[in-house]
Scaffold this motif. Structure first.
Motif, PDB file in Angstrom:
ATOM      1  N   SER A  79       0.857  -1.294   0.060  1.00 49.30           N
ATOM      2  CA  SER A  79      -0.128  -0.072   0.043  1.00 49.30           C
ATOM      3  C   SER A  79       0.824   1.298  -0.043  1.00 49.30           C
ATOM      4  O   SER A  79       0.498   2.413  -0.286  1.00 49.30           O
ATOM      5  CB  SER A  79      -0.913   0.107   1.296  1.00 49.30           C
ATOM      6  N   THR A  80       2.084   1.293   0.280  1.00 45.48           N
ATOM      7  CA  THR A  80       2.809   2.253   0.504  1.00 45.48           C
ATOM      8  C   THR A  80       4.064   2.054  -0.625  1.00 45.48           C
ATOM      9  O   THR A  80       4.961   3.171  -0.484  1.00 45.48           O
ATOM     10  CB  THR A  80       3.267   2.765   1.844  1.00 45.48           C
ATOM     11  N   GLY A 109      -1.806  -1.518   7.046  1.00 40.89           N
ATOM     12  CA  GLY A 109      -2.979  -1.015   7.904  1.00 40.89           C
ATOM     13  C   GLY A 109      -3.329   0.476   7.186  1.00 40.89           C
ATOM     14  O   GLY A 109      -2.480   1.060   6.581  1.00 40.89           O
ATOM     15  N   PRO A 110      -4.150   0.963   7.884  1.00 43.88           N
ATOM     16  CA  PRO A 110      -4.956   2.453   7.832  1.00 43.88           C
ATOM     17  C   PRO A 110      -4.032   3.366   8.374  1.00 43.88           C
ATOM     18  O   PRO A 110      -4.512   4.467   9.041  1.00 43.88           O
ATOM     19  CB  PRO A 110      -6.274   2.385   8.237  1.00 43.88           C
ATOM     20  N   TRP A 111      -2.563   3.290   8.172  1.00 38.02           N
ATOM     21  CA  TRP A 111      -1.785   4.204   9.235  1.00 38.02           C
ATOM     22  C   TRP A 111      -1.502   5.282   8.411  1.00 38.02           C
ATOM     23  O   TRP A 111      -1.448   5.784   7.191  1.00 38.02           O
ATOM     24  CB  TRP A 111      -0.600   3.360   9.478  1.00 38.02           C
ATOM     25  N   ILE A 112      -0.749   6.239   9.118  1.00 40.25           N
ATOM     26  CA  ILE A 112      -0.477   7.635   8.612  1.00 40.25           C
ATOM     27  C   ILE A 112       0.717   7.363   7.563  1.00 40.25           C
ATOM     28  O   ILE A 112       0.845   8.165   6.766  1.00 40.25           O
ATOM     29  CB  ILE A 112       0.026   8.499   9.843  1.00 40.25           C
ATOM     30  N   THR A 119       0.321   7.711  -0.802  1.00 40.22           N
ATOM     31  CA  THR A 119      -0.519   6.907  -1.682  1.00 40.22           C
ATOM     32  C   THR A 119      -2.074   6.925  -1.551  1.00 40.22           C
ATOM     33  O   THR A 119      -2.879   6.636  -2.042  1.00 40.22           O
ATOM     34  CB  THR A 119       0.000   5.459  -1.633  1.00 40.22           C
ATOM     35  N   GLY A 120      -2.256   7.304  -0.205  1.00 39.42           N
ATOM     36  CA  GLY A 120      -3.747   7.467   0.279  1.00 39.42           C
ATOM     37  C   GLY A 120      -4.394   6.276   0.797  1.00 39.42           C
ATOM     38  O   GLY A 120      -4.031   5.448   0.561  1.00 39.42           O
ATOM     39  N   VAL A 121      -5.539   6.714   1.297  1.00 41.86           N
ATOM     40  CA  VAL A 121      -6.117   5.585   1.919  1.00 41.86           C
ATOM     41  C   VAL A 121      -6.746   4.524   0.801  1.00 41.86           C
ATOM     42  O   VAL A 121      -7.245   3.525   1.195  1.00 41.86           O
ATOM     43  CB  VAL A 121      -7.304   6.084   2.983  1.00 41.86           C
ATOM     44  N   THR A 299      -3.626   6.524  13.008  1.00 39.31           N
ATOM     45  CA  THR A 299      -4.372   5.985  11.458  1.00 39.31           C
ATOM     46  C   THR A 299      -4.288   7.529  10.465  1.00 39.31           C
ATOM     47  O   THR A 299      -3.889   8.734  11.025  1.00 39.31           O
ATOM     48  CB  THR A 299      -5.967   5.978  11.975  1.00 39.31           C
ATOM     49  N   VAL A 300      -4.559   7.054   9.336  1.00 40.42           N
ATOM     50  CA  VAL A 300      -4.522   8.283   8.298  1.00 40.42           C
ATOM     51  C   VAL A 300      -5.542   9.158   8.450  1.00 40.42           C
ATOM     52  O   VAL A 300      -5.244  10.147   8.043  1.00 40.42           O
ATOM     53  CB  VAL A 300      -4.351   7.513   6.909  1.00 40.42           C
ATOM     54  N   ASP A 301      -6.569   8.830   8.903  1.00 36.69           N
ATOM     55  CA  ASP A 301      -7.938   9.680   8.790  1.00 36.69           C
ATOM     56  C   ASP A 301      -8.596  10.094   9.920  1.00 36.69           C
ATOM     57  O   ASP A 301      -9.595  10.339   9.999  1.00 36.69           O
ATOM     58  CB  ASP A 301      -8.775   9.490   7.717  1.00 36.69           C
ATOM     59  N   GLY A 302      -7.727   9.635  10.993  1.00 39.56           N
ATOM     60  CA  GLY A 302      -8.353   9.921  12.457  1.00 39.56           C
ATOM     61  C   GLY A 302      -9.525   8.989  12.919  1.00 39.56           C
ATOM     62  O   GLY A 302      -9.991   9.104  13.809  1.00 39.56           O
ATOM     63  N   ARG A 303      -9.705   7.745  12.003  1.00 38.45           N
ATOM     64  CA  ARG A 303     -10.839   6.821  12.446  1.00 38.45           C
ATOM     65  C   ARG A 303     -10.256   6.088  13.575  1.00 38.45           C
ATOM     66  O   ARG A 303      -9.013   5.907  13.900  1.00 38.45           O
ATOM     67  CB  ARG A 303     -10.859   5.691  11.286  1.00 38.45           C
TER      68      ARG A 303
END
Length: 374
Positions: A79-80, A109-112, A119-121, A299-303
């Motif tokens: 993913s990255t 994972g959905p990490w920062i 690359t984005g979520v 997390t990348v989006d604060g989830r």
């Protein structure tokens, strides 16, 4: 049975990054000396849970420090990472190590990390299959282009080619060569299309933690890496789902049997003279590391994210895996093999958090546990 060491390059509280990495390097050398089959390397970013940011780069170092043992990534995070860049690395390591490198890949994972690397979520939530397919085409082909949502580029030559087979004649040269009786000099190539599970090049395994991941691996004919949080019953269910997805693709049973021998199960190992001693060593170190290391994930989006209770999770791992006397460790591995059919293991050997204790653990795994596995 093939048993390897799994190294996260974990930074336990009070340790430096250099100490964590040195323990991994020393463990690989010790694993080869102990007669283990392989060493598996994880990668993480921005957290002390694991301080290796590029498992393929560390694998290159360890392939140079060793001579026999296999080295694999568990996993390189697609993913990255650009699949072509990772494919180039994998081909390089495969060709220069005499085939000792295995590429394990996963979604992460959905990490920062997704934000930092740009690359984005979406790369995590929707883009894994496109990335995996591009990586496989690169590892199995001679010329590759892309025309997808994430990657679009004109066809380019694959250099170096992981399969090392001679280049077929280019289409515009075929008529000229055939007319001069020269076409027979070029070996027939496998037709273009979906990569074969048995194609030449580095072996590829896919980390599977969900039904979708299992289908993705089965549809591409790739073996699975199963996580250390999974008990035997969980493994049985995932293996059954894999077989169902495999057969739904119309693949043959003989090939399935070959691929199933390559499934890899992650676990934990701690060898001691007494069970209480082995458990105490892990329970005295791993909860603090989990809290310190996993707690640093953002997390990348604060989830919202949930974290397991560190002590309860350590106790679960002690219950599930090879923790105890040499006999108990062997029995645990044999029981999992009998229940699931799995014959390949990557066992976390650094749970004590101490350099000397990790080396001793690996030595005892090789000298006292492996001989009991037959």
């Amino acid at each position: 049975m093939r048993v390897g060491a799994f190294m996260l390059s974990a930074q336990f509280p009070g340790q430096t990054h250099a100490e964590a990495l040195e323990r991994t390097v020393s463990a690989a050398v010790a694993a080869e000396r102990a007669g283990l089959d392989s060493v598996w390397l994880a990668e993480h970013h921005f957290v002390p849970y694991g301080v290796c940011p590029n498992a393929a780069t560390l694998a290159a170092l360890l392939l140079g420090r060793t001579r026999r043992i296999g080295i694999g990534t568990a996993v390189s995070v697609l993913s990255t990472t650009h699949p072509v860049a990772l494919g180039e690395q994998a081909a390089l390591l495969h060709l220069t190590s005499g085939g000792r490198f295995t590429l394990g890949v996963g979604r992460g994972g959905p990490w920062i990390d997704l934000d930092v690397f740009g690359t984005g979520v979406a790369a995590f939530e929707e883009g894994f299959t496109e990335r995996l397919d591009l990586l496989l085409r690169w590892l199995r082909g001679s010329r590759v282009g892309a025309d997808g949502p994430q990657f679009s580029f004109p066809e380019v030559a694959v250099v170096p080619r992981a399969d090392s087979r001679p280049e077929p004649p280019r289409p515009e040269l075929a008529g000229w060569l055939e007319g001069r009786g020269m076409l027979h000099r070029f070996p027939r190539q496998r037709p273009a299309g979906a990569p074969s599970a048995e194609a030449a090049g580095p072996p590829v395994v896919v980390a599977c933690t969900s039904p979708g991941g299992v289908r993705t691996a089965a549809e591409r004919g790739l073996p699975m890496l199963l996580g250390m949080h999974s008990g035997d019953e969980d493994k049985v269910q995932m293996l059954a789902a894999y077989r169902a997805a495999w057969r739904a693709c119309g693949r043959g049973e003989e090939q399935l049997a070959r691929v199933e021998r390559e499934h890899l199960a992650a676990g934990v190992v701690q060898v001691a003279d007494r069970t209480s001693e082995a458990r105490a060593r892990l329970l005295g170190a791993m909860p603090g590391w989990f809290e310190y290391g996993l707690g640093a994930h953002r997390t990348v989006d604060g989830r919202e994210r949930r974290m397991r209770d560190p002590r309860e999770y350590t106790e679960l791992l002690c219950d599930l895996h090879a923790v105890g006397t040499p006999r108990q460790c062997a029995d645990r591995l044999l029981a999992t093999a009998e229940r699931t059919g799995l014959r390949r293991f990557a066992l976390l050997a650094e749970g004590s958090g101490e350099h000397a204790a990790t080396m001793d653990n690996i030595a005892r795994l090789g000298s006292e546990v492996l001989p009991q596995l037959g």
